[in-house]
Design a protein around this motif. Structure first.
Motif: not given
Length: 160
Positions: A30-32, A43-44, A54-57, A67-71
């Motif tokens: 599940v990703a946002i 949200i984290g 969860y983790g981030y990418s 801009k770069n997108c953080l998930y």
């Protein structure tokens, strides 16, 4: 940051900016994602309060104008289901996917885990009784030799 992160906010954000996926290896995520990285980190913090792992990418854009997108992503069935149960979703396609994931988890994964636990207890008992691996495999033919080895590791037994 002065934003009140709550279930309704995250649910709406997920409906608009998120996804739920399974891959061919039967793993689920599940990703946002968003370019507003501070909100993803908030949200984290909210996930932490709900016990969702969860983790981030970071998705780096090729075009320097973007801009770069953080998930933020979950990586397990348990956390995907926890997300759905505690936060929810209103997007019809995503709701359907969550229902498929829940059904698979409760019909396939949980029974498999329970069977493994039961098999491990039985193999341990047989090892402690001094049964050989050959005899254990005759008693429990659905187990492979390597599974029996793994369940018996550290026990005194005859490996014949």
């Amino acid at each position: 940051m002065n934003i009140n992160i709550n279930k309704s906010y995250v649910r709406a954000f997920f409906d608009a900016e998120g996804h739920v996926r399974t891959d061919r290896n039967n793993s689920v995520s599940v990703a946002i994602g968003n370019t507003w990285q501070e909100i993803i980190k908030e949200i984290g913090n909210f996930f932490d309060s709900l016990g969702i792992k969860y983790g981030y990418s970071l998705s780096k854009r090729k075009n320097p104008k973007h801009k770069n997108c953080l998930y933020i992503k979950t990586y397990s069935y348990e956390d995907a289901i926890k997300f759905y149960e505690k936060i929810g979703c209103t997007h019809p396609k995503k709701v359907k996917k969550f229902e498929e994931i829940s059904n698979y988890y409760y019909e396939c994964i949980i029974p498999k885990r329970e069977r493994i636990i039961k098999d491990k207890k039985m193999v341990t008992k047989l090892c402690n009784e001094g049964k050989t691996h050959y005899r254990i495999q005759k008693i429990l033919p659905h187990l492979s030799q390597s599974q029996i080895d793994g369940f018996c590791s550290g026990k005194k037994h005859i490996k014949v």
